[in-house]
Design a protein around this motif. Sequence first.
Motif, PDB file in Angstrom:
ATOM      1  N   GLN A 125       0.829  -1.207   0.000  1.00 50.68           N
ATOM      2  CA  GLN A 125       0.000   0.000   0.000  1.00 50.68           C
ATOM      3  C   GLN A 125       0.867   1.263   0.000  1.00 50.68           C
ATOM      4  OE1 GLN A 125      -2.378  -1.199   3.560  1.00 50.68           O
ATOM      5  NE2 GLN A 125      -4.135  -1.058   2.179  1.00 50.68           N
ATOM      6  N   LEU A 126       1.796   1.312  -0.938  1.00 48.19           N
ATOM      7  CA  LEU A 126       2.773   2.397  -0.981  1.00 48.19           C
ATOM      8  C   LEU A 126       2.192   3.648  -1.635  1.00 48.19           C
ATOM      9  CD1 LEU A 126       5.948   0.435  -2.212  1.00 48.19           C
ATOM     10  CD2 LEU A 126       5.264   0.943   0.162  1.00 48.19           C
ATOM     11  N   ASP A 127       2.666   4.789  -1.166  1.00 46.50           N
ATOM     12  CA  ASP A 127       2.420   6.044  -1.869  1.00 46.50           C
ATOM     13  C   ASP A 127       3.413   6.210  -3.013  1.00 46.50           C
ATOM     14  OD1 ASP A 127       0.330   6.873  -0.153  1.00 46.50           O
ATOM     15  OD2 ASP A 127       1.768   7.666   1.291  1.00 46.50           O
ATOM     16  N   VAL A 128       4.649   5.764  -2.798  1.00 45.91           N
ATOM     17  CA  VAL A 128       5.697   5.856  -3.814  1.00 45.91           C
ATOM     18  C   VAL A 128       6.512   4.566  -3.795  1.00 45.91           C
ATOM     19  CG1 VAL A 128       7.685   7.154  -4.689  1.00 45.91           C
ATOM     20  CG2 VAL A 128       5.880   8.358  -3.428  1.00 45.91           C
ATOM     21  N   ALA A 129       6.689   3.973  -4.958  1.00 42.54           N
ATOM     22  CA  ALA A 129       7.593   2.832  -5.119  1.00 42.54           C
ATOM     23  C   ALA A 129       8.669   3.236  -6.102  1.00 42.54           C
ATOM     24  CB  ALA A 129       6.841   1.605  -5.634  1.00 42.54           C
ATOM     25  N   THR A 130       9.918   2.940  -5.772  1.00 44.90           N
ATOM     26  CA  THR A 130      11.014   3.406  -6.629  1.00 44.90           C
ATOM     27  C   THR A 130      12.085   2.346  -6.771  1.00 44.90           C
ATOM     28  OG1 THR A 130      12.606   5.218  -6.946  1.00 44.90           O
ATOM     29  CG2 THR A 130      12.212   4.517  -4.693  1.00 44.90           C
ATOM     30  N   CYS A 131      12.760   2.344  -7.914  1.00 49.90           N
ATOM     31  CA  CYS A 131      13.804   1.372  -8.202  1.00 49.90           C
ATOM     32  C   CYS A 131      15.059   2.100  -8.653  1.00 49.90           C
ATOM     33  CB  CYS A 131      13.338   0.374  -9.268  1.00 49.90           C
ATOM     34  SG  CYS A 131      13.030   1.126 -10.890  1.00 49.90           S
ATOM     35  N   ASN A 132      16.056   1.347  -9.051  1.00 46.63           N
ATOM     36  CA  ASN A 132      17.322   1.907  -9.501  1.00 46.63           C
ATOM     37  C   ASN A 132      17.379   1.899 -11.033  1.00 46.63           C
ATOM     38  OD1 ASN A 132      19.888   3.007  -9.333  1.00 46.63           O
ATOM     39  ND2 ASN A 132      20.696   1.442  -7.972  1.00 46.63           N
ATOM     40  N   GLY A 133      18.365   2.589 -11.549  1.00 45.39           N
ATOM     41  CA  GLY A 133      18.588   2.625 -12.983  1.00 45.39           C
ATOM     42  C   GLY A 133      20.070   2.712 -13.281  1.00 45.39           C
ATOM     43  N   THR A 134      20.386   2.908 -14.542  1.00 46.19           N
ATOM     44  CA  THR A 134      21.773   2.927 -14.991  1.00 46.19           C
ATOM     45  C   THR A 134      22.016   4.148 -15.870  1.00 46.19           C
ATOM     46  OG1 THR A 134      21.750   0.509 -15.048  1.00 46.19           O
ATOM     47  CG2 THR A 134      23.587   1.608 -16.147  1.00 46.19           C
ATOM     48  N   SER A 176      25.099   1.063  -4.941  1.00 45.72           N
ATOM     49  CA  SER A 176      24.573   0.151  -3.923  1.00 45.72           C
ATOM     50  C   SER A 176      25.212   0.358  -2.557  1.00 45.72           C
ATOM     51  CB  SER A 176      24.765  -1.304  -4.369  1.00 45.72           C
ATOM     52  OG  SER A 176      24.036  -1.567  -5.551  1.00 45.72           O
ATOM     53  N   ASP A 177      26.463   0.821  -2.534  1.00 45.17           N
ATOM     54  CA  ASP A 177      27.109   1.051  -1.242  1.00 45.17           C
ATOM     55  C   ASP A 177      26.643   2.346  -0.588  1.00 45.17           C
ATOM     56  OD1 ASP A 177      28.352   2.645  -3.141  1.00 45.17           O
ATOM     57  OD2 ASP A 177      30.324   2.537  -2.182  1.00 45.17           O
ATOM     58  N   LYS A 178      25.891   3.159  -1.322  1.00 44.70           N
ATOM     59  CA  LYS A 178      25.363   4.405  -0.767  1.00 44.70           C
ATOM     60  C   LYS A 178      23.880   4.306  -0.440  1.00 44.70           C
ATOM     61  CE  LYS A 178      29.227   6.707  -1.265  1.00 44.70           C
ATOM     62  NZ  LYS A 178      30.015   7.176  -0.100  1.00 44.70           N
ATOM     63  N   LEU A 179      23.138   3.562  -1.263  1.00 40.92           N
ATOM     64  CA  LEU A 179      21.700   3.421  -1.048  1.00 40.92           C
ATOM     65  C   LEU A 179      21.298   1.977  -1.305  1.00 40.92           C
ATOM     66  CD1 LEU A 179      20.255   6.662  -2.720  1.00 40.92           C
ATOM     67  CD2 LEU A 179      20.143   6.056  -0.304  1.00 40.92           C
ATOM     68  N   ALA A 180      20.945   1.288  -0.232  1.00 42.70           N
ATOM     69  CA  ALA A 180      20.522  -0.106  -0.319  1.00 42.70           C
ATOM     70  C   ALA A 180      18.996  -0.184  -0.322  1.00 42.70           C
ATOM     71  CB  ALA A 180      21.086  -0.897   0.858  1.00 42.70           C
ATOM     72  N   THR A 216      17.840  -2.629 -10.981  1.00 43.08           N
ATOM     73  CA  THR A 216      18.006  -1.701 -12.104  1.00 43.08           C
ATOM     74  C   THR A 216      17.095  -2.099 -13.268  1.00 43.08           C
ATOM     75  OG1 THR A 216      19.916  -2.984 -12.842  1.00 43.08           O
ATOM     76  CG2 THR A 216      20.360  -1.056 -11.497  1.00 43.08           C
ATOM     77  N   TYR A 217      16.180  -1.193 -13.585  1.00 39.37           N
ATOM     78  CA  TYR A 217      15.202  -1.443 -14.640  1.00 39.37           C
ATOM     79  C   TYR A 217      15.153  -0.331 -15.682  1.00 39.37           C
ATOM     80  CZ  TYR A 217      13.098  -5.179 -11.793  1.00 39.37           C
ATOM     81  OH  TYR A 217      12.863  -6.325 -11.083  1.00 39.37           O
TER      82      TYR A 217
END
Length: 329
Positions: free
Chosen positions: A113-122, A137-141, A210-211
């Motif tokens: 039930q998230l307000d915001v869902a976020t992923c990584n990129g390149t 990844s060593d800064k934001l897990a 990463t997507y």
Amino acid sequence: MSDKPQLSLVVAVYNGENFLNAFFDSIKAQNLDSLELIVVDDGSSDRSAEIIAQYAQEFANYRVLSQANQGVSAARNTGLAVATGEYLAFPDIDDVIHPGMYPRLLEIALKNQLDVATCNGTYIYDDGRPSKKIFPSDKLASTDVLEGPVWLQRALASRKFLHVTWLNIYRHDFIKAQGFTFEHGLRHQDIPWTTEVLLTAKRVQYIDETYYDYLIHSASVSHTPGTNDTRMRSARHYMKILEMLNTINLRYPEQVKRVPACQWQIAKEGLGILHSINNIDDPAKRKEITQELFDRGIWQMIWRNARGLRQRWRLGRRYFRLKRYLAES
């Protein structure tokens, strides 16, 4: 069962004929059963409208809106106003969206039930430099479900956070309840948008998966040497951004107490303005924009929000340089 689509993709298009086929194919490859695709043609003068029309049969819920050219923010607002999905996303057409991005974000959003869902990129560079993750990844897990201010503080404190809309999906009812829209005519308007969204979100989750490939074009305006006029425009855009960030901080004082990096980022973006001014080599134009910096109260705002000895030292050095610019004849 509700007929409401799970996801509305709001897509701003301006002269995108070179990217649209790949973009639409990437959306088809998401294999979403419950998708609303809203394409806003923002006054394109190339073959964009023709290509957009060709894909009308490829998607079950496909809507095309056309308007005179007003910029990406206005186009997003046009699409946002008619979107009906449970969640919203705002992808850019010239980047690469990997299969599985939106199904994965919807999976965690609906489950938690998230307000915001976020992923990584390149980051992908067209000049041969090696690609790299947007969020190291060593800064934001990856996180569990967090309050928005907690995630914002963690993200900004990493010094590696990028304010973008396109790595996220947003709960539509949350965006609507807050009355959020994009600022017309402003470059980098993702900065105030992301800040305010995360300050007010109750449930946010980040996954270090990463997507999304963000393509950095060496010939783009953002990555080529500027002229005096482009530097002045950039300085004015960022002055507006700082005014918006300051207003946001004043609007949510309790949240900002938990996110001291909200003040740090005003000083950080302010240093960028000072860098642009320093690179203007026409004394008259440099004096004009420096005077505007003081007249609008931007310098005072930057100094007031500086955090730590390092930021204050860097600003202090530049203050005397600014005063010299004002004294130039």
